[in-house]
Design a protein around this motif. Structure first.
Motif, PDB file in Angstrom:
ATOM      1  N   THR B  64       2.837  12.898  -7.753  1.00 41.34           N
ATOM      2  CA  THR B  64       2.635  13.542  -6.447  1.00 41.34           C
ATOM      3  C   THR B  64       3.978  13.932  -5.836  1.00 41.34           C
ATOM      4  O   THR B  64       4.909  13.123  -5.809  1.00 41.34           O
ATOM      5  CB  THR B  64       1.904  12.593  -5.470  1.00 41.34           C
ATOM      6  N   LEU B  65       4.055  15.177  -5.330  1.00 39.40           N
ATOM      7  CA  LEU B  65       5.187  15.598  -4.501  1.00 39.40           C
ATOM      8  C   LEU B  65       4.863  15.207  -3.066  1.00 39.40           C
ATOM      9  O   LEU B  65       3.857  15.665  -2.507  1.00 39.40           O
ATOM     10  CB  LEU B  65       5.387  17.122  -4.588  1.00 39.40           C
ATOM     11  N   VAL B  66       5.708  14.370  -2.472  1.00 41.90           N
ATOM     12  CA  VAL B  66       5.494  13.932  -1.096  1.00 41.90           C
ATOM     13  C   VAL B  66       6.452  14.691  -0.182  1.00 41.90           C
ATOM     14  O   VAL B  66       7.670  14.625  -0.364  1.00 41.90           O
ATOM     15  CB  VAL B  66       5.723  12.409  -0.966  1.00 41.90           C
ATOM     16  N   VAL B  67       5.887  15.432   0.776  1.00 38.90           N
ATOM     17  CA  VAL B  67       6.711  16.118   1.771  1.00 38.90           C
ATOM     18  C   VAL B  67       7.094  15.058   2.788  1.00 38.90           C
ATOM     19  O   VAL B  67       6.348  14.763   3.717  1.00 38.90           O
ATOM     20  CB  VAL B  67       5.958  17.293   2.413  1.00 38.90           C
ATOM     21  N   GLY B  68       8.280  14.476   2.567  1.00 37.91           N
ATOM     22  CA  GLY B  68       8.630  13.228   3.235  1.00 37.91           C
ATOM     23  C   GLY B  68       9.518  13.389   4.445  1.00 37.91           C
ATOM     24  O   GLY B  68      10.484  12.652   4.594  1.00 37.91           O
ATOM     25  N   VAL B  69       9.219  14.338   5.314  1.00 39.89           N
ATOM     26  CA  VAL B  69      10.050  14.581   6.500  1.00 39.89           C
ATOM     27  C   VAL B  69       9.167  14.674   7.737  1.00 39.89           C
ATOM     28  O   VAL B  69       7.982  14.939   7.655  1.00 39.89           O
ATOM     29  CB  VAL B  69      10.872  15.873   6.346  1.00 39.89           C
ATOM     30  N   TRP B  80       9.883  26.429   2.683  1.00 40.72           N
ATOM     31  CA  TRP B  80       9.629  25.250   1.856  1.00 40.72           C
ATOM     32  C   TRP B  80       8.473  25.476   0.879  1.00 40.72           C
ATOM     33  O   TRP B  80       8.227  24.651  -0.020  1.00 40.72           O
ATOM     34  CB  TRP B  80       9.277  24.038   2.728  1.00 40.72           C
ATOM     35  N   THR B  81       7.743  26.570   1.093  1.00 37.00           N
ATOM     36  CA  THR B  81       6.517  26.788   0.320  1.00 37.00           C
ATOM     37  C   THR B  81       6.782  26.907  -1.183  1.00 37.00           C
ATOM     38  O   THR B  81       5.999  26.411  -2.001  1.00 37.00           O
ATOM     39  CB  THR B  81       5.794  28.052   0.832  1.00 37.00           C
ATOM     40  N   GLY B  82       7.912  27.550  -1.542  1.00 32.39           N
ATOM     41  CA  GLY B  82       8.202  27.797  -2.950  1.00 32.39           C
ATOM     42  C   GLY B  82       8.243  26.523  -3.781  1.00 32.39           C
ATOM     43  O   GLY B  82       7.623  26.446  -4.847  1.00 32.39           O
ATOM     44  N   VAL B  83       8.959  25.505  -3.298  1.00 30.05           N
ATOM     45  CA  VAL B  83       9.054  24.239  -4.033  1.00 30.05           C
ATOM     46  C   VAL B  83       7.676  23.602  -4.183  1.00 30.05           C
ATOM     47  O   VAL B  83       7.333  23.053  -5.245  1.00 30.05           O
ATOM     48  CB  VAL B  83      10.028  23.275  -3.322  1.00 30.05           C
ATOM     49  N   ILE B  84       6.887  23.678  -3.129  1.00 29.89           N
ATOM     50  CA  ILE B  84       5.558  23.058  -3.171  1.00 29.89           C
ATOM     51  C   ILE B  84       4.678  23.748  -4.209  1.00 29.89           C
ATOM     52  O   ILE B  84       3.988  23.091  -5.004  1.00 29.89           O
ATOM     53  CB  ILE B  84       4.928  23.079  -1.760  1.00 29.89           C
ATOM     54  N   VAL B  85       4.723  25.083  -4.231  1.00 29.26           N
ATOM     55  CA  VAL B  85       3.925  25.832  -5.212  1.00 29.26           C
ATOM     56  C   VAL B  85       4.414  25.521  -6.634  1.00 29.26           C
ATOM     57  O   VAL B  85       3.606  25.301  -7.549  1.00 29.26           O
ATOM     58  CB  VAL B  85       3.979  27.342  -4.918  1.00 29.26           C
ATOM     59  N   ASP B  86       5.740  25.468  -6.804  1.00 31.14           N
ATOM     60  CA  ASP B  86       6.289  25.126  -8.124  1.00 31.14           C
ATOM     61  C   ASP B  86       5.793  23.755  -8.589  1.00 31.14           C
ATOM     62  O   ASP B  86       5.454  23.558  -9.763  1.00 31.14           O
ATOM     63  CB  ASP B  86       7.826  25.109  -8.082  1.00 31.14           C
ATOM     64  N   ALA B  87       5.760  22.797  -7.662  1.00 32.00           N
ATOM     65  CA  ALA B  87       5.313  21.450  -8.020  1.00 32.00           C
ATOM     66  C   ALA B  87       3.855  21.462  -8.454  1.00 32.00           C
ATOM     67  O   ALA B  87       3.479  20.809  -9.440  1.00 32.00           O
ATOM     68  CB  ALA B  87       5.509  20.501  -6.826  1.00 32.00           C
ATOM     69  N   ILE B  88       3.050  22.198  -7.726  1.00 35.73           N
ATOM     70  CA  ILE B  88       1.619  22.286  -8.075  1.00 35.73           C
ATOM     71  C   ILE B  88       1.471  22.885  -9.473  1.00 35.73           C
ATOM     72  O   ILE B  88       0.707  22.386 -10.308  1.00 35.73           O
ATOM     73  CB  ILE B  88       0.871  23.128  -7.024  1.00 35.73           C
ATOM     74  N   GLU B  89       2.241  23.953  -9.717  1.00 33.07           N
ATOM     75  CA  GLU B  89       2.124  24.626 -11.015  1.00 33.07           C
ATOM     76  C   GLU B  89       2.648  23.741 -12.151  1.00 33.07           C
ATOM     77  O   GLU B  89       2.260  23.919 -13.305  1.00 33.07           O
ATOM     78  CB  GLU B  89       2.859  25.967 -10.970  1.00 33.07           C
ATOM     79  N   ALA B  90       3.513  22.764 -11.802  1.00 36.02           N
ATOM     80  CA  ALA B  90       4.008  21.827 -12.811  1.00 36.02           C
ATOM     81  C   ALA B  90       3.059  20.637 -12.995  1.00 36.02           C
ATOM     82  O   ALA B  90       3.345  19.730 -13.777  1.00 36.02           O
ATOM     83  CB  ALA B  90       5.402  21.325 -12.415  1.00 36.02           C
ATOM     84  N   GLY B  91       1.955  20.617 -12.239  1.00 38.98           N
ATOM     85  CA  GLY B  91       0.948  19.589 -12.464  1.00 38.98           C
ATOM     86  C   GLY B  91       0.929  18.462 -11.448  1.00 38.98           C
ATOM     87  O   GLY B  91       0.228  17.476 -11.632  1.00 38.98           O
ATOM     88  N   ILE B 108      -0.100  27.949  -1.008  1.00 36.69           N
ATOM     89  CA  ILE B 108      -0.315  26.571  -1.455  1.00 36.69           C
ATOM     90  C   ILE B 108      -1.783  26.347  -1.796  1.00 36.69           C
ATOM     91  O   ILE B 108      -2.116  25.768  -2.842  1.00 36.69           O
ATOM     92  CB  ILE B 108       0.161  25.577  -0.365  1.00 36.69           C
ATOM     93  N   ALA B 109      -2.670  26.834  -0.943  1.00 36.13           N
ATOM     94  CA  ALA B 109      -4.100  26.676  -1.203  1.00 36.13           C
ATOM     95  C   ALA B 109      -4.484  27.354  -2.513  1.00 36.13           C
ATOM     96  O   ALA B 109      -5.237  26.796  -3.326  1.00 36.13           O
ATOM     97  CB  ALA B 109      -4.906  27.264  -0.041  1.00 36.13           C
ATOM     98  N   GLU B 110      -3.937  28.544  -2.728  1.00 35.30           N
ATOM     99  CA  GLU B 110      -4.277  29.310  -3.932  1.00 35.30           C
ATOM    100  C   GLU B 110      -3.787  28.580  -5.179  1.00 35.30           C
ATOM    101  O   GLU B 110      -4.512  28.452  -6.169  1.00 35.30           O
ATOM    102  CB  GLU B 110      -3.667  30.714  -3.823  1.00 35.30           C
ATOM    103  N   ALA B 111      -2.548  28.066  -5.115  1.00 35.59           N
ATOM    104  CA  ALA B 111      -1.988  27.372  -6.277  1.00 35.59           C
ATOM    105  C   ALA B 111      -2.785  26.104  -6.595  1.00 35.59           C
ATOM    106  O   ALA B 111      -3.067  25.803  -7.764  1.00 35.59           O
ATOM    107  CB  ALA B 111      -0.522  27.031  -6.027  1.00 35.59           C
ATOM    108  N   ALA B 112      -3.156  25.363  -5.551  1.00 36.78           N
ATOM    109  CA  ALA B 112      -3.912  24.124  -5.767  1.00 36.78           C
ATOM    110  C   ALA B 112      -5.267  24.420  -6.394  1.00 36.78           C
ATOM    111  O   ALA B 112      -5.710  23.725  -7.321  1.00 36.78           O
ATOM    112  CB  ALA B 112      -4.082  23.379  -4.440  1.00 36.78           C
ATOM    113  N   GLU B 113      -5.906  25.457  -5.905  1.00 35.64           N
ATOM    114  CA  GLU B 113      -7.202  25.868  -6.452  1.00 35.64           C
ATOM    115  C   GLU B 113      -7.064  26.276  -7.920  1.00 35.64           C
ATOM    116  O   GLU B 113      -7.814  25.826  -8.789  1.00 35.64           O
ATOM    117  CB  GLU B 113      -7.736  27.042  -5.605  1.00 35.64           C
ATOM    118  N   ARG B 114      -6.054  27.103  -8.171  1.00 31.59           N
ATOM    119  CA  ARG B 114      -5.853  27.648  -9.515  1.00 31.59           C
ATOM    120  C   ARG B 114      -5.500  26.553 -10.517  1.00 31.59           C
ATOM    121  O   ARG B 114      -5.952  26.574 -11.669  1.00 31.59           O
ATOM    122  CB  ARG B 114      -4.740  28.711  -9.455  1.00 31.59           C
ATOM    123  N   CYS B 115      -4.698  25.565 -10.068  1.00 34.67           N
ATOM    124  CA  CYS B 115      -4.199  24.545 -10.992  1.00 34.67           C
ATOM    125  C   CYS B 115      -5.028  23.252 -10.944  1.00 34.67           C
ATOM    126  O   CYS B 115      -4.720  22.290 -11.659  1.00 34.67           O
ATOM    127  CB  CYS B 115      -2.744  24.224 -10.671  1.00 34.67           C
TER     128      CYS B 115
END
Lengths: 336, 336
Positions: B64-69, B80-91, B108-115
């Motif tokens: 899990t990627l935790v947005v820890g701020v 910040w969206t790019g890193v989050i989408v990359d993480a989703i695409e990495a599993g 983010i919603a689209e990436a989570a749905e897709r992956c």
């Protein structure tokens, strides 16, 4: 968001008159906008206006069914759904001040969709607020506070708006609850805001204005109510009032909804000053507003005199005797 | 809701270390569950753990990627969206403690749905609560309070849970903020609750337990913070603590996020007792927890001694010196 008037007021089958304070407030301040009431068997509240069927209300021009009651927790009982669906099918919009979203009830959502009617959830807000900043704003502010819930905070604020405007003082009522929003068409149901943004919503509600303008802000709950004091404190901090009016009901023995005695007026004054100084070091009490309906007139006058002398502040029953003594004090302390 | 561990902690490009307190808290209490951190250019926070790319973190087993701020207002910056989408695409799944719902960002919603990945919004709650009732519950409760936000309330509560359990005292940490929920896997982000239900949520969080069991409840905000005092008061009323610990940072000159001096420890003790008595007339201060990191050890010991003597209470820095003096006081005052 404009809710079409006039209204048909729906009371369900609530257990007492206090539970219908939303509807009663609308009648008190906008009776010309209320064609009548509709109730279920066993309803213990009565607004003293025409009892109508939905068809009769439509014939009289009603445009919106207002669910005009305040339940603990703000839930919509299942057995109220039938009347709401009937109203929608008769061509009315529906407005509610409950926490339950009208559209979350499938039968209501389906009827509204099918009939092309609108659902207004006055107590919900999708609006975004900032967190409160605590920065002093221009303009003057009055907040009504109370020894309990349902002790006249909204009524007192509305009466003061009317009285000040009559005297040529610039004043605006600022609604913080569903009834006030129904009445004024503006405002925010502050108890429905996400907790982090209570004081921020209060700051939004009462923005910087001209130096001699009064925002008369409707208070909520009580600093001494274990269910709602957080709302009360956030509103106090965000409103940063110059003066406050303490509202009280002297015959009530237990706080609304909980098994607990009421605080004294002196305790409320003291804690309101102490906490209110955080965002307005000059905060001071303006006067006391008492609901004396349980007393005859002589008893009421004697009680108000004793309260006034005990606290060194003007005291009145806004419904019975008006709020001129409070407006006098305000104009004396804040000459324009 | 169980968030899969271990975590990769994402800090964005926050402006100071305090803004990364969520991530730092997870590292402090569950370092075995953190494979590393990932930051954007210009980030002023550093957790002192491995700096990893997403691919490296996945290779180390991160789930899990935790947005820890913790931003003011809790918003998610667009960049910040790019890193989050990359993480989703990495599993990876993604968990966030911000007010902004991850799923409300289309990319983010689209990436989570897709992956087929999950999005956890720890700070959001769709849970229903009752309004607070203020009725005394069995069991014992300790609440941490503070002169400001971010002064060690969560840390002190976690340290006390650990210390009490070591001594054989039944104790449970009760999380009221996103970091605590990340750490304990349970709790409620109380500042995300609808305002009407703050004290009700606190009552839900700390239900009736065995008479000798301690709930160690994480405090939020400060009664003296103009943004968040409503949350603090509702939590105090709902928690109905038997004892409280005042947390303080002695070198801070202005309250977090607003231009305003800190209250004194004495003011916090006094107002906490006064307001807390509403739901627990026996409320009393247990001790004082100070963040002394700005001092050397001799200065820290001298400061703690002076604070202890001034208030007649044990005082410690939980990080530097542990919380045994607080646990001693608790066991002395509440022998089993």
């Amino acid at each position: 968001m404009t809710i079409p008037q006039p209204y048909l007021l729906f009371l369900g089958d609530v257990a007492d008159q206090l539970a219908a304070k939303t509807a009663a407030g609308i009648v008190d301040w906008r009776d010309e906008c209320c064609v009548g009431q509709i109730r279920l068997r066993g309803c213990k509240a009565d607004l003293g206006i025409a009892e109508l069927t939905i068809a009769e209300a439509v014939a009289k021009g009603a445009r919106t069914l207002v669910v005009g009651v305040a339940n603990a927790g703000g839930l919509l009982p299942d057995h109220w759904t039938g009347v709401i669906v009937d109203a929608i099918e008769a061509g009315l919009d529906v407005a509610s001040g409950l926490h339950t979203r009208l559209g979350s009830i499938p039968a209501i959502a389906e009827a509204a969709e099918r009939c092309g009617r609108r659902l207004f959830d006055v107590r919900q807000t999708d609006q975004r607020f900032d967190t409160g900043k605590g920065v002093k704003r221009s303009g003057r502010r009055l907040l009504t506070v109370g020894t309990d819930c349902s002790v006249g905070k909204k009524y007192t604020a509305l009466a003061l708006e009317r009285e000040l405007r009559t005297r040529g003082v610039k004043a605006d009522f600022r609604a913080t609850g569903q009834t006030g929003v129904f009445i004024s068409g503006l405002g925010v149901a502050i108890d429905a805001v996400v907790a982090d943004f209570i004081s921020g919503a209060a700051e939004w509600l009462s923005p910087a204005t001209e130096p001699d303008h009064w925002d008369v802000i409707e208070g909520q709950g009580s600093l001494f109510h274990p269910s709602f004091a957080g709302v009360t404190l956030g509103l106090l901090h965000g409103a940063q009032p110059d003066v406050f009016v303490v509202c009280h009901e002297p015959t009530r023995t237990r706080m609304r909804g909980v098994d607990r005695p009421l605080p004294s007026i002196a305790e409320v004054i003291d804690l309101t000053i102490r906490c209110g100084q955080l965002t307005n070091p000059a905060i001071q009490p303006l006067g006391i507003a008492v609901n004396t309906q349980a007393y005859d007139e002589a008893e009421a006058r004697a009680y108000l005199l004793s309260v006034s002398q005990a606290h060194g502040l003007p005291a009145t029953d806004p419904i019975r005797f008006g709020v001129s003594c409070l407006a006098d004090a305000l104009q004396t302390q804040f000459p324009t």
